[in-house]
Design a protein around this motif. Structure first.
Motif, PDB file in Angstrom:
ATOM      1  N   SER A 175     -72.654 -16.172  44.322  1.00  0.00           N
ATOM      2  CA  SER A 175     -73.031 -17.424  45.002  1.00  0.00           C
ATOM      3  C   SER A 175     -73.085 -17.234  46.512  1.00  0.00           C
ATOM      4  O   SER A 175     -73.963 -17.792  47.182  1.00  0.00           O
ATOM      5  CB  SER A 175     -72.066 -18.552  44.643  1.00  0.00           C
ATOM      6  OG  SER A 175     -70.749 -18.236  45.030  1.00  0.00           O
ATOM      7  N   THR A 176     -72.179 -16.443  47.053  1.00  0.00           N
ATOM      8  CA  THR A 176     -72.188 -16.178  48.497  1.00  0.00           C
ATOM      9  C   THR A 176     -73.418 -15.371  48.876  1.00  0.00           C
ATOM     10  O   THR A 176     -74.022 -15.607  49.932  1.00  0.00           O
ATOM     11  CB  THR A 176     -70.905 -15.461  48.923  1.00  0.00           C
ATOM     12  OG1 THR A 176     -69.782 -16.253  48.532  1.00  0.00           O
ATOM     13  CG2 THR A 176     -70.861 -15.224  50.422  1.00  0.00           C
ATOM     14  N   ARG A 208     -76.187 -17.769  49.045  1.00  0.00           N
ATOM     15  CA  ARG A 208     -76.027 -18.574  50.260  1.00  0.00           C
ATOM     16  C   ARG A 208     -76.488 -17.800  51.489  1.00  0.00           C
ATOM     17  O   ARG A 208     -77.149 -18.340  52.381  1.00  0.00           O
ATOM     18  CB  ARG A 208     -74.559 -18.985  50.397  1.00  0.00           C
ATOM     19  CG  ARG A 208     -74.173 -19.642  51.698  1.00  0.00           C
ATOM     20  CD  ARG A 208     -74.791 -21.027  51.853  1.00  0.00           C
ATOM     21  NE  ARG A 208     -74.693 -21.486  53.211  1.00  0.00           N
ATOM     22  CZ  ARG A 208     -73.667 -22.145  53.727  1.00  0.00           C
ATOM     23  NH1 ARG A 208     -72.625 -22.435  52.981  1.00  0.00           N
ATOM     24  NH2 ARG A 208     -73.677 -22.510  54.986  1.00  0.00           N
ATOM     25  N   TYR A 249     -78.217 -20.700  44.241  1.00  0.00           N
ATOM     26  CA  TYR A 249     -76.856 -20.875  44.742  1.00  0.00           C
ATOM     27  C   TYR A 249     -76.079 -21.829  43.840  1.00  0.00           C
ATOM     28  O   TYR A 249     -74.970 -21.517  43.395  1.00  0.00           O
ATOM     29  CB  TYR A 249     -76.908 -21.389  46.184  1.00  0.00           C
ATOM     30  CG  TYR A 249     -75.583 -21.818  46.753  1.00  0.00           C
ATOM     31  CD1 TYR A 249     -74.578 -20.889  47.005  1.00  0.00           C
ATOM     32  CD2 TYR A 249     -75.341 -23.148  47.057  1.00  0.00           C
ATOM     33  CE1 TYR A 249     -73.361 -21.281  47.541  1.00  0.00           C
ATOM     34  CE2 TYR A 249     -74.129 -23.548  47.597  1.00  0.00           C
ATOM     35  CZ  TYR A 249     -73.152 -22.616  47.829  1.00  0.00           C
ATOM     36  OH  TYR A 249     -71.954 -23.013  48.360  1.00  0.00           O
TER      37      TYR A 249
END
Length: 122
Positions: free
Chosen positions: A57-58, A61, A91
């Motif tokens: 997810s990072t 992002r 994301y």
């Protein structure tokens, strides 16, 4: 003030951007495969460069931020907007996947502990 080297000849609705993003996301999925696996791989590579472990997810992002950085430099392009929309969707999907997987692991771990305590007491 943002300059617009990309020139529109017709107005576009938010829904048109969404539809365009959906088509592109489907095409990219066929080309690049499973988005979770891809973003986990991107996260591994980013982690290596950063010297600290990050999640898929990072990584998604960070890709959003990369796309938005172009607009910061007054370089608006429609494909950048569409890509940013898709990275936002990815994301959200990565966050939901990570949370569900974490809950599943915790439940499995807790179920195992409870079961072993029961078995040990008999």
């Amino acid at each position: 003030m943002t300059k617009y080297p990309f020139k529109y000849t017709e107005k576009k609705s938010p829904q048109e951007f969404g539809l365009q993003a959906d088509v592109l996301l489907e095409q990219r999925g066929k080309s690049y495969g499973n988005y979770i696996e891809l973003h986990e791989r991107i996260a591994q590579r980013f982690s290596f460069v950063l010297g600290e472990k990050i999640k898929a997810s990072t990584a998604a992002r960070l890709m959003i931020e990369l796309k938005l950085a172009r607009d910061d430099l007054n370089l608006y392009q429609e494909d950048t907007v569409v890509d940013a929309i898709n990275y936002l969707k990815l994301y959200g999907a990565c966050v939901s996947n990570e949370q569900v997987e974490q809950d599943r692991k915790e439940k499995s771990r807790n179920d195992g502990i409870d079961l072993s305590k029961i078995l040990d007491s008999k």
